[in-house]
Design an enzyme around this catalytic site. Sequence first.
Site, PDB file in Angstrom:
ATOM      1  N   GLY B  10       0.808  -1.222   0.000  1.00 36.33           N
ATOM      2  CA  GLY B  10       0.000   0.000   0.000  1.00 36.33           C
ATOM      3  C   GLY B  10       0.837   1.266   0.000  1.00 36.33           C
ATOM      4  CE  LYS B 128      -8.686  -5.607   5.073  1.00 31.68           C
ATOM      5  NZ  LYS B 128      -7.264  -5.469   5.407  1.00 31.68           N
ATOM      6  CE  LYS B 234       0.345  -5.972  -1.590  1.00 29.87           C
ATOM      7  NZ  LYS B 234       0.419  -6.078  -0.132  1.00 29.87           N
TER       8      LYS B 234
END
Lengths: 334, 334
Positions: B10, B128, B234
């Site tokens: 990120g 999450k 990811k």
Amino acid sequence: METIVVALGGNAIKQADEIGTNEEQFKNVGIACESIFKLIKEGYKVVITHGNGPQSGNLMVQQDLGTDVVPPMPMDVVGAMTQGQIGYMIQRTLQNILKKNNLDMPVATVVTQVVVSKDDPDFKDPSKPVGNFFTEEEAKKIVFEKGYILDPKPGQEHIDKKMKGHVIKKVKPTANKPYRRVVPSPDPVRPAEASAIKKLVDSQVIVIASGGGGIPVVEDRNGILIGIDGVIDKDKAGERLAEAVKADIFLVLTDVDAAYLNYGTSEQKQVRKMTVAEAKNYMKEGHFLAGSMGPKVLACIRFIEEAKGKRAIITSLDKTEDALNGNAGTTITP
Amino acid sequence: METIVVALGGNAIKQADEIGTNEEQFKNVGIACESIFKLIKEGYKVVITHGNGPQSGNLMVQQDLGTDVVPPMPMDVVGAMTQGQIGYMIQRTLQNILKKNNLDMPVATVVTQVVVSKDDPDFKDPSKPVGNFFTEEEAKKIVFEKGYILDPKPGQEHIDKKMKGHVIKKVKPTANKPYRRVVPSPDPVRPAEASAIKKLVDSQVIVIASGGGGIPVVEDRNGILIGIDGVIDKDKAGERLAEAVKADIFLVLTDVDAAYLNYGTSEQKQVRKMTVAEAKNYMKEGHFLAGSMGPKVLACIRFIEEAKGKRAIITSLDKTEDALNGNAGTTITP
């Protein structure tokens, strides 16, 4: 095996009377994809492009409302976001239709930039209204707060070094809210991802590309790409896509079933077939309106003249098959 | 010519101390792409994936603020939008770096769905947290207005037929705003666009794919894809991408330069090299935290075991070259 580029009109994704929920958009995309599937079944290699007007409009409204907490993105990025959104919707829907019909063909969306000339006249005199309408007071507030320029004279320099056009114009002579942001709508030159798209098409992948007319970028003198605030006409960009993939047929789908002479009058007459020369003549005579049928016919003319395409067709989604057989729509030929 | 899948963290797009303007994001992407360019120059075939946490978070905030005028999109569509956004940023930036260096190589972003199992345990017990924090009062209001479920027991049925999980949980024991929306984070099975991506990689195109862990979709019993509200890790999705393109190397870039034993204590010790067996052992001993290094190491183990990859590397952007030469980062081997 002929290659066909299909340009889906805005109503293929969001109808005018809808607010644009996810369910509505998937429903419309479903109808559009059923039509496209017929082309696939008939053996055409299909490349799809689409508009993004309502989606980018909605996103810009959300950005405006959240501007105090989240930095808004410029229009090139907004375009990229809607390509992801609509590309996904079409891609998943088409994959599911293929699956139901036991056809195993890959479908993929390619995020596409479209290069425009930095000397395009529209940068000097932006022509495309976008986003909300404003009162005079609101317009002046934006001008004051954001440094936009109010009603610049044509040709007056108002695009900054980063090619960000910040112009508010009175777009309606009367009405309570006559002002609107106006951005350049430059002529597309080529999709920057042409070679990747062509490779996919050549490998039998059904490609979705150049959505919303493509992400508008200019090249500086060293060939470096710079994103700009602007909107490229999706049919003209679709034609450049058709050039890039060496398409045989360019199919423009819209909300009317064909091009008409004297459209909207009691004399209106559908054109079933016209040559490029005839189309140019009708254009000159003013039969095709600037904001609607005009750019579509222009894109079709270009497809025949510059892309050396076999034929271009303008029709509505439900007439697709008939139009391909010459029994509906308008076909433009050399 | 070895194929390398690079998973950008990120912070390669938005730093923690930034608000995420367009300029900031392009600046960060520029730094990341300079590192990636070195890999290209050394002759690696490069495939890029990336996170989307801050971008999807920002978009969901904008959607919330605009909810009275524009219908918000569900999380699968939000994911698709951020793939367009970040894909465009990386694609244009990398194209420009290649251009400056007189290298003519196509770069393209493929909008990617990632299939997860509809029986994934995370659908029964979402893990999450996403979006804003809420007070108890705000949480109860959302529950009342939107039909969300408050603090369901693990295993309690709360995912509707459309696989939309609408759960609010107390994620912090104390604090003024302890509640947050919680969505499933199912384990990725495969990218739905694997074959199109593989064709591009095989044709020497630098591909950006599976952004933000991919658009989460489940398959019904007939193989029909359905979008879900969820977030896929990811790095785990990047590993499935590496499997799909038969990569030799899987490179996970993050904000620490390597995996550490006893991380954050006075005893912390960098791991330069570990076998899969050693990595599993360290995992068992609890050296790699669930929310941070854990899934990265797990993805690397999978890459060696299931994708039969040569080596997986965890390091930071600035150590990329050194790590590839074994002089920095953590390398996981069979």
